[in-house]
Design a protein around this motif. Structure first.
Motif, mmCIF file in Angstrom:
data_model
loop_
_atom_site.group_PDB
_atom_site.id
_atom_site.type_symbol
_atom_site.label_atom_id
_atom_site.label_comp_id
_atom_site.label_asym_id
_atom_site.label_seq_id
_atom_site.Cartn_x
_atom_site.Cartn_y
_atom_site.Cartn_z
ATOM 1 N N ASN A 152 47.956 38.807 33.860
ATOM 2 C CA ASN A 152 46.647 38.136 33.906
ATOM 3 C C ASN A 152 45.518 39.153 33.967
ATOM 4 O OD1 ASN A 152 47.631 35.514 33.724
ATOM 5 N ND2 ASN A 152 47.898 35.355 35.939
ATOM 6 N N TRP A 153 45.685 40.199 34.771
ATOM 7 C CA TRP A 153 44.660 41.239 34.852
ATOM 8 C C TRP A 153 44.578 42.029 33.557
ATOM 9 C CZ3 TRP A 153 40.701 41.043 37.758
ATOM 10 C CH2 TRP A 153 40.768 40.412 38.999
ATOM 11 N N MET A 184 49.113 46.353 37.866
ATOM 12 C CA MET A 184 48.366 45.327 37.147
ATOM 13 C C MET A 184 49.363 44.330 36.570
ATOM 14 S SD MET A 184 46.020 45.621 33.699
ATOM 15 C CE MET A 184 44.650 46.359 34.489
ATOM 16 N N VAL A 241 42.219 40.173 31.495
ATOM 17 C CA VAL A 241 40.847 40.401 31.960
ATOM 18 C C VAL A 241 40.352 41.757 31.455
ATOM 19 C CG1 VAL A 241 39.411 40.755 34.016
ATOM 20 C CG2 VAL A 241 41.082 38.889 33.963
#
Length: 108
Positions: free
Chosen positions: A4-5, A1, A8
């Motif tokens: 950015n993830w 990961m 999220v």
């Protein structure tokens, strides 16, 4: 990961926090099993996503954003679905909360 993830995941975890706080309203001392199940699922998902995001985002920042998203979303759910009051002061404070969350994201 990647980072950015992680953001999220943090957003999703904050929304799950709003889910478990909303479910708390309906648990009725454990008698409403559907609400209790929803609470348990949402709190597990929320904490898991916070832990996952905390691997890539400093935990102090992650926790502040997670709590802010959850608190803001819970307040908006209360206003939209439970006839909680929306005064000018409350609206301005919610906007400030959202701005602070966006600021923490912008600072990375």
């Amino acid at each position: 990961m990647n980072a950015n993830w992680a953001w999220v995941a943090l957003l999703a975890g904050g929304l799950c926090e709003a889910g478990f706080t909303t479910a708390l309203r309906h648990i009725d001392g454990g008698r409403n099993l559907a609400a209790l199940a929803g609470f348990l699922i949402a709190v597990t998902a929320s904490m898991g996503l916070l832990a996952l995001a905390g691997r890539h985002i400093p935990m102090g920042t992650a926790y502040a954003v997670w709590a802010g998203i959850g608190a803001g979303a819970t307040a908006l759910i209360g206003i939209a679905f439970y006839a909680e009051p929306l005064s000018l002061a409350r609206a301005l404070l919610l906007i400030t909360l959202i701005a602070c969350i966006a600021g923490l994201k912008a600072l990375g």
